[in-house]
Write an enzyme that holds these catalytic residues in place. Structure first.
Site, PDB file in Angstrom:
ATOM      1  N   HIS A  64      14.864 -38.863   3.467  1.00  0.00           N
ATOM      2  CA  HIS A  64      13.693 -39.046   2.601  1.00  0.00           C
ATOM      3  C   HIS A  64      13.098 -37.712   2.175  1.00  0.00           C
ATOM      4  CE1 HIS A  64      10.585 -38.151   5.664  1.00  0.00           C
ATOM      5  NE2 HIS A  64      11.246 -38.931   6.518  1.00  0.00           N
TER       6      HIS A  64
ATOM      7  N   CYS B 143      14.099 -38.547  11.336  1.00  0.00           N
ATOM      8  CA  CYS B 143      14.732 -38.653  10.023  1.00  0.00           C
ATOM      9  C   CYS B 143      15.301 -37.307   9.579  1.00  0.00           C
ATOM     10  CB  CYS B 143      13.719 -39.143   8.994  1.00  0.00           C
ATOM     11  SG  CYS B 143      13.167 -40.844   9.274  1.00  0.00           S
TER      12      CYS B 143
END
Length: 429
Positions: A258, A275
């Protein structure tokens, strides 16, 4: 004065001296005084290129004593990316170096702002160092191929490879079956590094995963409200935990590729909750290569780079290993076939190696012939020194009493006895 006490006489003399000294002080800084002028600051030349190339050029110029050029480059960067913290740090250093020498990146900020958290400065130094290290390594690996991408399936156009040790994400294209590097970017991984094991451990996973979907920014806004800003321009979830992770009782969810918050151009190398994070600009560039349900995302502790001849040998060996496994299965040679399975093996149904051996031996007893065809094969490597292979293929099995077609996946681990299968079952993506 003869009637004054001695201390009073000394006080009067001191006042007279101070008055005379004040009157004699030159007023050099008055606007009407032309005896004092400031030397104009030298105008430098800003470097061109992408943002990373320019930040590294500024660091190079500082090291070479080309302060005017460094200032010009940093100022140009900050005009375009005012939230680029590393560029802000270099600007502080450049101003501080007018008054004193610095021996480390961030020394200016540390000297002028004693209240600045040392962890923030350390993070920015780490960002600078990993960017510098990548540039140095890139020169040595530019013409090499990654051991992690062994065989592309025909329909896989691209693969994503993350080198956790250098905070780098690579995009490779499938060029007639051979990986061709087309793009690479600085990335952020977990706050506590890699090798995710449990929910909330703030580590990024290591292994072979696949992009599962795309969460647009409007979707994130609707679901998370103000918290959606954490994901920047959008998110692309990956398939953690994979089949092997689940068999090893690894937990956690929500591991995504992301973007970054609006107020932060780039984050520290280890700053996420697990992430893999890019700048918004670079996430958008990478997103054009992501095919949900198809694009592999390989997260390795360190990428192993090979010459083309070494890579071809590695590819041939992996394909030969898979062919040997298939041949022993087809030949109903239970003893030789079961030698491919390790003691730590688990099937998709949770069978141990002992249960697997018993089942396969009993099944083969009732066979007179078997034929196995494999197609759409992909092979990717993960783990330290590419010590794990993930083979995925379309399997067409036929025998005298059974026909079966499925999308299958095998996880292999290299050990003292060579390659052994440690998980087998249907591919979940």
């Amino acid at each position: 004065m003869s009637y004054l006490p001695p201390w009073a006489k000394r006080l009067i003399c001191l006042v007279i001296l101070l008055c005379l000294a004040t009157a004699a002080t030159p007023r050099l800084l008055e606007f009407s005084d032309r005896t004092f002028t400031l030397t104009p600051e030298q105008i430098g030349t800003a470097k061109t290129g992408n943002n990373e190339e320019r930040i590294l050029a500024a660091i190079d110029d500082i090291r070479a004593g080309k302060m005017a050029d460094a200032r010009a480059t940093v100022d140009a960067l900050l005009n375009e990316q005012p939230n680029y913290r590393l560029a802000q740090l270099l600007r502080a250093d450049l101003y501080a170096m007018r008054a004193m020498p610095l021996d480390t990146i961030g020394g200016g900020a540390a000297a002028t702002n004693a209240s600045a958290p040392s962890s923030v400065l350390d993070d920015l130094r780490k960002e600078a160092l990993v960017r510098i290290a990548h540039r140095n390594e890139d020169q040595a690996t530019a013409n090499k191929l990654p051991a992690n991408i062994v065989v592309f399936a025909p329909n896989q156009q691209y693969a994503i490879l993350v080198d956790a040790s250098t905070s780098r994400l690579y995009v490779f294209a499938n060029e007639n079956g051979k990986p061709k590097r087309i793009k690479d970017h600085y990335v952020v991984v977990g706050k506590l590094g890699v090798d995710k094991r449990v929910e909330g451990d703030q580590r990024s996973p290591l292994g072979v995963y696949f992009v599962t979907s795309h969460l647009t920014r409007p979707q994130l806004d609707k679901t998370y409200g103000e918290l959606a800003d954490l994901y920047g321009v959008g998110a692309w979830p990956i398939s953690y935990p994979n089949e092997l992770d689940r068999s090893q009782n690894r937990t956690g969810h929500g591991i995504w590729l992301h973007g970054s918050p609006a107020a932060t151009y780039a984050r520290a190398p280890q700053a996420s909750n697990g992430c893999v994070v890019l700048t918004n600009e670079e996430m958008l560039k990478v997103s054009s290569y992501l095919q949900p349900g198809n694009t592999p995302v390989i997260v390795a502790p360190r990428v192993e780079w090979l010459t083309e001849s070494e890579w071809l040998q590695r590819q041939s060996a992996a394909l030969a290993l898979l062919t040997q496994w298939k041949s022993k299965w087809e030949n109903l040679d239970s003893a030789a076939y079961l030698q491919f399975y390790g003691d730590e093996f688990r099937s998709a149904e949770g069978q141990t190696i002992e249960a697997w051996r018993s089942q396969k031996t009993a099944v083969n007893t009732g066979k007179t012939w078997a034929k196995v065809q494999l197609s759409d094969i992909s092979i990717f490597a993960a783990g330290e020194n590419s010590s794990q292979l993930v083979t995925t293929f379309q399997q067409d099995y036929r025998s005298n009493n059974l026909e079966n077609q499925m999308r299958k996946r095998l996880y292999w681990q290299r050990g003292n006895e060579g390659w052994k299968i440690i998980w087998e079952g249907a591919a979940t993506i």
